[in-house]
Design a protein around this motif. Sequence first.
Motif, PDB file in Angstrom:
ATOM      1  N   SER A   2       2.229 -19.825  -7.541  1.00  0.00           N
ATOM      2  CA  SER A   2       0.944 -20.519  -7.373  1.00  0.00           C
ATOM      3  C   SER A   2      -0.135 -19.576  -6.839  1.00  0.00           C
ATOM      4  CB  SER A   2       1.112 -21.710  -6.424  1.00  0.00           C
ATOM      5  OG  SER A   2       2.021 -22.645  -6.966  1.00  0.00           O
ATOM      6  N   TYR A   3       0.239 -18.718  -5.897  1.00  0.00           N
ATOM      7  CA  TYR A   3      -0.727 -17.753  -5.361  1.00  0.00           C
ATOM      8  C   TYR A   3      -1.182 -16.783  -6.454  1.00  0.00           C
ATOM      9  CZ  TYR A   3      -2.658 -13.792  -2.806  1.00  0.00           C
ATOM     10  OH  TYR A   3      -3.470 -12.777  -2.377  1.00  0.00           O
ATOM     11  N   THR A   4      -0.248 -16.375  -7.310  1.00  0.00           N
ATOM     12  CA  THR A   4      -0.599 -15.460  -8.401  1.00  0.00           C
ATOM     13  C   THR A   4      -1.610 -16.102  -9.341  1.00  0.00           C
ATOM     14  OG1 THR A   4       1.611 -14.479  -8.279  1.00  0.00           O
ATOM     15  CG2 THR A   4       0.329 -14.051 -10.275  1.00  0.00           C
ATOM     16  N   ILE A   5      -1.422 -17.394  -9.627  1.00  0.00           N
ATOM     17  CA  ILE A   5      -2.372 -18.112 -10.486  1.00  0.00           C
ATOM     18  C   ILE A   5      -3.762 -18.100  -9.856  1.00  0.00           C
ATOM     19  CG2 ILE A   5      -2.998 -20.383 -11.407  1.00  0.00           C
ATOM     20  CD1 ILE A   5       0.033 -20.944 -11.661  1.00  0.00           C
ATOM     21  N   ASP A   6      -3.833 -18.422  -8.565  1.00  0.00           N
ATOM     22  CA  ASP A   6      -5.122 -18.436  -7.865  1.00  0.00           C
ATOM     23  C   ASP A   6      -5.742 -17.045  -7.802  1.00  0.00           C
ATOM     24  OD1 ASP A   6      -5.114 -21.141  -7.432  1.00  0.00           O
ATOM     25  OD2 ASP A   6      -4.183 -21.004  -5.455  1.00  0.00           O
ATOM     26  N   ALA A   7      -4.914 -16.043  -7.516  1.00  0.00           N
ATOM     27  CA  ALA A   7      -5.422 -14.678  -7.376  1.00  0.00           C
ATOM     28  C   ALA A   7      -6.001 -14.147  -8.680  1.00  0.00           C
ATOM     29  CB  ALA A   7      -4.309 -13.759  -6.882  1.00  0.00           C
ATOM     30  N   LEU A   8      -5.409 -14.578  -9.801  1.00  0.00           N
ATOM     31  CA  LEU A   8      -5.901 -14.121 -11.099  1.00  0.00           C
ATOM     32  C   LEU A   8      -7.147 -14.865 -11.553  1.00  0.00           C
ATOM     33  CD1 LEU A   8      -2.503 -13.681 -13.017  1.00  0.00           C
ATOM     34  CD2 LEU A   8      -3.998 -11.874 -12.158  1.00  0.00           C
ATOM     35  N   GLY A   9      -7.415 -16.021 -10.953  1.00  0.00           N
ATOM     36  CA  GLY A   9      -8.633 -16.749 -11.295  1.00  0.00           C
ATOM     37  C   GLY A   9      -8.436 -18.193 -11.697  1.00  0.00           C
ATOM     38  N   GLY A  10      -7.219 -18.575 -12.062  1.00  0.00           N
ATOM     39  CA  GLY A  10      -6.935 -19.972 -12.369  1.00  0.00           C
ATOM     40  C   GLY A  10      -7.307 -20.425 -13.761  1.00  0.00           C
ATOM     41  N   GLY A  11      -7.621 -19.498 -14.679  1.00  0.00           N
ATOM     42  CA  GLY A  11      -7.943 -19.872 -16.048  1.00  0.00           C
ATOM     43  C   GLY A  11      -6.694 -19.989 -16.915  1.00  0.00           C
ATOM     44  N   PRO A  12      -6.847 -20.370 -18.180  1.00  0.00           N
ATOM     45  CA  PRO A  12      -5.690 -20.526 -19.083  1.00  0.00           C
ATOM     46  C   PRO A  12      -4.847 -19.256 -19.192  1.00  0.00           C
ATOM     47  CG  PRO A  12      -7.660 -21.467 -20.069  1.00  0.00           C
ATOM     48  CD  PRO A  12      -8.116 -20.745 -18.841  1.00  0.00           C
ATOM     49  N   ASP A  13      -5.504 -18.112 -19.387  1.00  0.00           N
ATOM     50  CA  ASP A  13      -4.765 -16.857 -19.496  1.00  0.00           C
ATOM     51  C   ASP A  13      -4.098 -16.485 -18.173  1.00  0.00           C
ATOM     52  OD1 ASP A  13      -5.498 -16.643 -22.118  1.00  0.00           O
ATOM     53  OD2 ASP A  13      -7.226 -15.340 -21.714  1.00  0.00           O
ATOM     54  N   ASP A  14      -4.765 -16.832 -17.073  1.00  0.00           N
ATOM     55  CA  ASP A  14      -4.200 -16.530 -15.754  1.00  0.00           C
ATOM     56  C   ASP A  14      -2.927 -17.336 -15.510  1.00  0.00           C
ATOM     57  OD1 ASP A  14      -6.454 -14.890 -15.259  1.00  0.00           O
ATOM     58  OD2 ASP A  14      -7.604 -16.675 -14.701  1.00  0.00           O
ATOM     59  N   TYR A  15      -2.941 -18.612 -15.916  1.00  0.00           N
ATOM     60  CA  TYR A  15      -1.738 -19.434 -15.813  1.00  0.00           C
ATOM     61  C   TYR A  15      -0.608 -18.819 -16.622  1.00  0.00           C
ATOM     62  CZ  TYR A  15      -3.118 -23.662 -13.240  1.00  0.00           C
ATOM     63  OH  TYR A  15      -3.462 -24.556 -12.271  1.00  0.00           O
ATOM     64  N   GLN A  16      -0.944 -18.410 -17.838  1.00  0.00           N
ATOM     65  CA  GLN A  16       0.094 -17.863 -18.707  1.00  0.00           C
ATOM     66  C   GLN A  16       0.708 -16.594 -18.127  1.00  0.00           C
ATOM     67  OE1 GLN A  16      -0.868 -16.257 -22.778  1.00  0.00           O
ATOM     68  NE2 GLN A  16       0.421 -17.986 -23.412  1.00  0.00           N
ATOM     69  N   LYS A  17      -0.137 -15.718 -17.603  1.00  0.00           N
ATOM     70  CA  LYS A  17       0.363 -14.470 -17.012  1.00  0.00           C
ATOM     71  C   LYS A  17       1.262 -14.748 -15.807  1.00  0.00           C
ATOM     72  CE  LYS A  17      -3.659 -11.751 -18.462  1.00  0.00           C
ATOM     73  NZ  LYS A  17      -4.908 -11.084 -18.001  1.00  0.00           N
ATOM     74  N   ALA A  18       0.811 -15.656 -14.938  1.00  0.00           N
ATOM     75  CA  ALA A  18       1.594 -15.953 -13.731  1.00  0.00           C
ATOM     76  C   ALA A  18       2.912 -16.643 -14.076  1.00  0.00           C
ATOM     77  CB  ALA A  18       0.777 -16.829 -12.780  1.00  0.00           C
ATOM     78  N   LEU A  19       2.876 -17.534 -15.070  1.00  0.00           N
ATOM     79  CA  LEU A  19       4.076 -18.282 -15.429  1.00  0.00           C
ATOM     80  C   LEU A  19       5.112 -17.423 -16.141  1.00  0.00           C
ATOM     81  CD1 LEU A  19       2.570 -21.705 -16.563  1.00  0.00           C
ATOM     82  CD2 LEU A  19       3.790 -21.184 -14.432  1.00  0.00           C
ATOM     83  N   LEU A  20       4.741 -16.206 -16.529  1.00  0.00           N
ATOM     84  CA  LEU A  20       5.732 -15.290 -17.096  1.00  0.00           C
ATOM     85  C   LEU A  20       6.809 -14.920 -16.076  1.00  0.00           C
ATOM     86  CD1 LEU A  20       3.506 -12.934 -19.288  1.00  0.00           C
ATOM     87  CD2 LEU A  20       5.252 -14.545 -20.089  1.00  0.00           C
ATOM     88  N   ILE A  21       6.536 -15.185 -14.798  1.00  0.00           N
ATOM     89  CA  ILE A  21       7.555 -14.987 -13.760  1.00  0.00           C
ATOM     90  C   ILE A  21       8.779 -15.853 -14.062  1.00  0.00           C
ATOM     91  CG2 ILE A  21       8.076 -15.313 -11.300  1.00  0.00           C
ATOM     92  CD1 ILE A  21       5.144 -14.639 -10.722  1.00  0.00           C
ATOM     93  N   LEU A  22       8.550 -17.032 -14.655  1.00  0.00           N
ATOM     94  CA  LEU A  22       9.658 -17.957 -14.905  1.00  0.00           C
ATOM     95  C   LEU A  22      10.648 -17.409 -15.936  1.00  0.00           C
ATOM     96  CD1 LEU A  22       7.784 -21.395 -14.872  1.00  0.00           C
ATOM     97  CD2 LEU A  22       8.670 -20.060 -12.962  1.00  0.00           C
ATOM     98  N   PRO A  23      10.200 -16.997 -17.145  1.00  0.00           N
ATOM     99  CA  PRO A  23      11.181 -16.402 -18.070  1.00  0.00           C
ATOM    100  C   PRO A  23      11.761 -15.097 -17.536  1.00  0.00           C
ATOM    101  CG  PRO A  23       8.949 -16.251 -18.973  1.00  0.00           C
ATOM    102  CD  PRO A  23       8.885 -17.178 -17.792  1.00  0.00           C
ATOM    103  N   ALA A  24      11.008 -14.395 -16.691  1.00  0.00           N
ATOM    104  CA  ALA A  24      11.556 -13.174 -16.087  1.00  0.00           C
ATOM    105  C   ALA A  24      12.788 -13.495 -15.245  1.00  0.00           C
ATOM    106  CB  ALA A  24      10.491 -12.486 -15.233  1.00  0.00           C
ATOM    107  N   MET A  25      12.735 -14.623 -14.529  1.00  0.00           N
ATOM    108  CA  MET A  25      13.908 -15.033 -13.750  1.00  0.00           C
ATOM    109  C   MET A  25      15.050 -15.449 -14.669  1.00  0.00           C
ATOM    110  SD  MET A  25      12.307 -17.011 -10.460  1.00  0.00           S
ATOM    111  CE  MET A  25      13.905 -17.075  -9.669  1.00  0.00           C
ATOM    112  N   GLY A  26      14.710 -16.072 -15.811  1.00  0.00           N
ATOM    113  CA  GLY A  26      15.743 -16.397 -16.784  1.00  0.00           C
ATOM    114  C   GLY A  26      16.409 -15.151 -17.339  1.00  0.00           C
ATOM    115  N   PHE A  27      15.613 -14.110 -17.604  1.00  0.00           N
ATOM    116  CA  PHE A  27      16.169 -12.846 -18.096  1.00  0.00           C
ATOM    117  C   PHE A  27      17.052 -12.201 -17.041  1.00  0.00           C
ATOM    118  CE2 PHE A  27      15.851  -8.233 -18.970  1.00  0.00           C
ATOM    119  CZ  PHE A  27      16.412  -8.232 -20.251  1.00  0.00           C
ATOM    120  N   LEU A  28      16.640 -12.310 -15.776  1.00  0.00           N
ATOM    121  CA  LEU A  28      17.458 -11.783 -14.688  1.00  0.00           C
ATOM    122  C   LEU A  28      18.809 -12.498 -14.633  1.00  0.00           C
ATOM    123  CD1 LEU A  28      17.600  -9.850 -12.297  1.00  0.00           C
ATOM    124  CD2 LEU A  28      16.476 -11.584 -10.890  1.00  0.00           C
TER     125      LEU A  28
END
Length: 419
Positions: free
Chosen positions: A367-393
Amino acid sequence: MIEENKLSSRGLFMWFIAAVFFSYEFLLRTVVGTFEHPITYDLKLNLVQFSIISSVAYQLIYALMQIPAGIIVDRYGLKKSLTLAVSVCAAAMLGFSFSEHFGTALLYRLMIGFGSSFGFICILVIVYEWLPLRRRAFFVGLSQFIGTVGPMISGGPLTYWSEVGTFNWRHLFIYLSIIGVAIATLAFIFVKNKEQSLDEVIVVEKPTDNVSQIKSLWYAQILWIVFYSACVYFAIEYLSENATKQYLSFHNISAVNSSFMITLSWLGYACGCPSIGFMSDYFYTRKRMMQICAVLVFVSLLLIVLFPFNIWLLRIGFFFLGVGVAGQTIGFAAVAENTEKKYIGVALALNNAAMMFVMAINAPIVSYTIDALGGGPDDYQKALLILPAMGFLAILISTFKIKETYCKSNREPTIIHRV
């Protein structure tokens, strides 16, 4: 002692009592949020105070109590532990129903979290002590399937009744307290502690203290399995409570459809837990099923994060995310099979606590990453990439770090039966 692969009526009924309590405590976990507006009004709470009561207080005590609860179950047995846990929940619900201000409501909510922290641990201990060896993962999955009935009731009929004003929340909480008393009575009468059979040769060991119990879990294989479970489970909890509606709204997905996506993920989870557990038992493999589930989580999250504009891909992604998250069911089975029997309660508690703590740590990071990036559509997408990264881990962990148990204990000696 019950034979390793024989299903007993007593064990099955004990499991059923524990499963009913698990569903009950899951309902208690979510029911406060269902009645947010009337509770906020009646107790004169602001939004921060309500969030503390509904989420923070419960999750904090629930997570912190996992290992202590496991130690208590191991030391004092299932009968006392389960009866105490249900009784505390029932008493706390009754107290909450009469609360008039923030302080008392917070106290009773903490008590509910304390009692609820025993729910899944007790059901797991029953599965591993009383049910057939070959069906353990299936029963763990089936338990989690039954557990989803609680939030389904809270999110379905109770939400509707709350909206139309059919139920006064205070009266409902009193009824829930009475149900808790009934479950506690069943636990006191029918639940038994496991006793050693006369036809087994055992070695009498020196009792161990709590520190020794915790130290025994500092075993690499257990820690890798715990880490795996936390990685596969995080996404479904995060997307259910954060970001989903806002992110999908950027791509013209309505709030109703967004809620439906979340429901699909839990439906996939409900279906996946017993089916994944059954297949793991049937094919005598933990590692392979954990790998498959990790891949499902990773691919599903890529669909959700990278293709939010396609509603059919989203539906597929959310449903199979839930199925993949069921891999943490296999994690519980694998933890038990890598733990000495006398430490199983604490080990299973550690696995459960880890998932809660990863959620508590990673959710604000995303959530902090989303806010730090600006909170726009692309910012959400970039921050949410953390989720598949955990799946890959999770894929890497299940492939390179987790060892196959073939559905049998790796830490227990063979039991010798007298002829």
